[in-house]
Design a protein around this motif. Structure first.
Motif, PDB file in Angstrom:
ATOM      1  N   GLY A  65      -0.590  16.552   4.368  1.00 42.17           N
ATOM      2  CA  GLY A  65      -0.835  17.998   4.443  1.00 42.17           C
ATOM      3  C   GLY A  65      -0.917  18.639   3.074  1.00 42.17           C
ATOM      4  N   GLU A  66      -0.051  18.207   2.170  1.00 40.91           N
ATOM      5  CA  GLU A  66      -0.083  18.761   0.804  1.00 40.91           C
ATOM      6  C   GLU A  66      -1.420  18.455   0.133  1.00 40.91           C
ATOM      7  N   MET A  67      -1.898  17.237   0.318  1.00 37.76           N
ATOM      8  CA  MET A  67      -3.171  16.860  -0.299  1.00 37.76           C
ATOM      9  C   MET A  67      -4.348  17.598   0.338  1.00 37.76           C
ATOM     10  N   ALA A  68      -4.300  17.817   1.640  1.00 33.25           N
ATOM     11  CA  ALA A  68      -5.346  18.617   2.298  1.00 33.25           C
ATOM     12  C   ALA A  68      -5.311  20.046   1.757  1.00 33.25           C
ATOM     13  N   PHE A  69      -4.119  20.599   1.637  1.00 36.56           N
ATOM     14  CA  PHE A  69      -3.941  21.942   1.092  1.00 36.56           C
ATOM     15  C   PHE A  69      -4.489  21.998  -0.340  1.00 36.56           C
ATOM     16  N   ALA A  70      -4.155  20.990  -1.151  1.00 36.10           N
ATOM     17  CA  ALA A  70      -4.637  20.945  -2.538  1.00 36.10           C
ATOM     18  C   ALA A  70      -6.158  20.928  -2.578  1.00 36.10           C
ATOM     19  N   VAL A  92     -18.577  16.661  -7.119  1.00 31.29           N
ATOM     20  CA  VAL A  92     -18.779  17.777  -8.039  1.00 31.29           C
ATOM     21  C   VAL A  92     -17.478  18.551  -8.257  1.00 31.29           C
ATOM     22  N   ASN A  93     -16.709  18.787  -7.189  1.00 32.89           N
ATOM     23  CA  ASN A  93     -15.498  19.616  -7.313  1.00 32.89           C
ATOM     24  C   ASN A  93     -14.257  18.824  -7.735  1.00 32.89           C
ATOM     25  N   GLU A  94     -14.424  17.530  -8.014  1.00 29.72           N
ATOM     26  CA  GLU A  94     -13.350  16.640  -8.474  1.00 29.72           C
ATOM     27  C   GLU A  94     -12.214  16.521  -7.454  1.00 29.72           C
ATOM     28  N   GLY A  95     -12.555  16.598  -6.176  1.00 34.47           N
ATOM     29  CA  GLY A  95     -11.561  16.519  -5.127  1.00 34.47           C
ATOM     30  C   GLY A  95     -11.452  15.166  -4.450  1.00 34.47           C
ATOM     31  N   THR A  96     -12.164  14.180  -4.962  1.00 31.03           N
ATOM     32  CA  THR A  96     -12.167  12.858  -4.339  1.00 31.03           C
ATOM     33  C   THR A  96     -10.763  12.278  -4.221  1.00 31.03           C
ATOM     34  N   LEU A  97      -9.972  12.390  -5.272  1.00 34.07           N
ATOM     35  CA  LEU A  97      -8.623  11.827  -5.262  1.00 34.07           C
ATOM     36  C   LEU A  97      -7.743  12.533  -4.234  1.00 34.07           C
ATOM     37  N   ALA A  98      -7.849  13.844  -4.130  1.00 31.75           N
ATOM     38  CA  ALA A  98      -7.065  14.582  -3.131  1.00 31.75           C
ATOM     39  C   ALA A  98      -7.429  14.139  -1.717  1.00 31.75           C
ATOM     40  N   ILE A  99      -8.716  13.941  -1.449  1.00 27.49           N
ATOM     41  CA  ILE A  99      -9.149  13.476  -0.127  1.00 27.49           C
ATOM     42  C   ILE A  99      -8.613  12.074   0.137  1.00 27.49           C
ATOM     43  N   PHE A 117       0.836  -1.206   0.000  1.00 28.46           N
ATOM     44  CA  PHE A 117       0.000   0.000   0.000  1.00 28.46           C
ATOM     45  C   PHE A 117       0.869   1.253   0.000  1.00 28.46           C
ATOM     46  N   ARG A 118       1.923   1.254   0.811  1.00 32.12           N
ATOM     47  CA  ARG A 118       2.849   2.388   0.869  1.00 32.12           C
ATOM     48  C   ARG A 118       3.524   2.604  -0.490  1.00 32.12           C
ATOM     49  N   PHE A 119       3.995   1.517  -1.089  1.00 27.43           N
ATOM     50  CA  PHE A 119       4.682   1.620  -2.373  1.00 27.43           C
ATOM     51  C   PHE A 119       3.759   2.152  -3.464  1.00 27.43           C
ATOM     52  N   ILE A 120       2.558   1.600  -3.568  1.00 24.15           N
ATOM     53  CA  ILE A 120       1.612   2.017  -4.608  1.00 24.15           C
ATOM     54  C   ILE A 120       1.180   3.467  -4.406  1.00 24.15           C
ATOM     55  N   THR A 121       0.943   3.857  -3.151  1.00 17.39           N
ATOM     56  CA  THR A 121       0.579   5.254  -2.871  1.00 17.39           C
ATOM     57  C   THR A 121       1.708   6.180  -3.305  1.00 17.39           C
ATOM     58  N   GLY A 122       2.941   5.827  -2.978  1.00 12.36           N
ATOM     59  CA  GLY A 122       4.096   6.624  -3.401  1.00 12.36           C
ATOM     60  C   GLY A 122       4.233   6.679  -4.911  1.00 12.36           C
ATOM     61  N   LEU A 123       4.027   5.548  -5.569  1.00  7.38           N
ATOM     62  CA  LEU A 123       4.120   5.495  -7.036  1.00  7.38           C
ATOM     63  C   LEU A 123       3.075   6.393  -7.693  1.00  7.38           C
ATOM     64  N   LEU A 124       1.862   6.361  -7.186  1.00  7.32           N
ATOM     65  CA  LEU A 124       0.801   7.198  -7.758  1.00  7.32           C
ATOM     66  C   LEU A 124       1.092   8.686  -7.560  1.00  7.32           C
ATOM     67  N   LEU A 125       1.615   9.056  -6.397  1.00  5.96           N
ATOM     68  CA  LEU A 125       1.985  10.462  -6.173  1.00  5.96           C
ATOM     69  C   LEU A 125       3.182  10.845  -7.032  1.00  5.96           C
ATOM     70  N   PHE A 126       4.151   9.941  -7.154  1.00  8.67           N
ATOM     71  CA  PHE A 126       5.333  10.164  -7.976  1.00  8.67           C
ATOM     72  C   PHE A 126       4.954  10.452  -9.425  1.00  8.67           C
ATOM     73  N   GLN A 127       3.962   9.697  -9.949  1.00 10.14           N
ATOM     74  CA  GLN A 127       3.554   9.905 -11.345  1.00 10.14           C
ATOM     75  C   GLN A 127       2.983  11.301 -11.562  1.00 10.14           C
ATOM     76  N   PHE A 128       2.287  11.847 -10.539  1.00 16.18           N
ATOM     77  CA  PHE A 128       1.786  13.212 -10.662  1.00 16.18           C
ATOM     78  C   PHE A 128       2.946  14.196 -10.747  1.00 16.18           C
ATOM     79  N   GLY A 129       3.975  13.985  -9.945  1.00 20.13           N
ATOM     80  CA  GLY A 129       5.155  14.854 -10.003  1.00 20.13           C
ATOM     81  C   GLY A 129       5.839  14.797 -11.355  1.00 20.13           C
ATOM     82  N   VAL A 130       6.001  13.596 -11.889  1.00 16.29           N
ATOM     83  CA  VAL A 130       6.622  13.426 -13.207  1.00 16.29           C
ATOM     84  C   VAL A 130       5.787  14.124 -14.280  1.00 16.29           C
TER      85      VAL A 130
END
Length: 132
Positions: free
Chosen positions: A81-86, A100-107, A18-31
């Motif tokens: 914190g970054e995701m809450a801020f986003a 509606v606000n497309e924030g599901t992924l950030a939450i 779970f940790r690895f996949i979560t990191g990979l998904l966030l990493f792809q956004f950065g890339v």
């Protein structure tokens, strides 16, 4: 076959996965934000020193650290914190409702990282190797 026993035995390893996949998904956004790969229209105009660019740097570096399981608790807390801020800066002003606000992924990322900040990186992580 006792499902509870099997689930309990696999839990630490699933935490690491779970940790690895979560990191990979966030990493792809950065890339995608910083290197424009893969090309995503939403990130086409992101510049490195913009708010989105700095978020991309955090996601790239901290997503990589999360994949490795290095400084997991601190890294996950910052990413939470970054995701809450986003969510509050980018999504909430459009609507109160995440659907509606497309924030599901950030939450979801916010609470996934908050969980990792509490649970740690699991047995398959650099943190675990450093403790041994």
């Amino acid at each position: 076959m006792d499902v509870d026993r099997i689930a309990a035995q696999s839990q630490p390893y699933l935490l690491s996965l779970f940790r690895f996949i979560t990191g990979l998904l966030l990493f792809q956004f950065g890339v995608a934000k910083l290197f424009k790969f893969p090309p995503v229209e939403m990130f086409a105009d992101v510049t490195p020193l913009s708010l989105w660019g700095i978020a991309g740097m955090i996601e790239l570096v901290f997503g990589g650290l999360l994949m490795l399981g290095l400084f997991t608790r601190l890294v996950a807390f910052v990413l939470s914190g970054e995701m809450a801020f986003a969510y509050f800066i980018e999504h909430l002003p459009h609507s109160f409702f995440p659907l509606v606000n497309e924030g599901t992924l950030a939450i979801l990322f916010c609470f996934a990282c908050l969980y990792l900040a509490a649970a740690g990186g699991g047995p398959v992580s650099v943190d675990a190797m450093r403790r041994a």
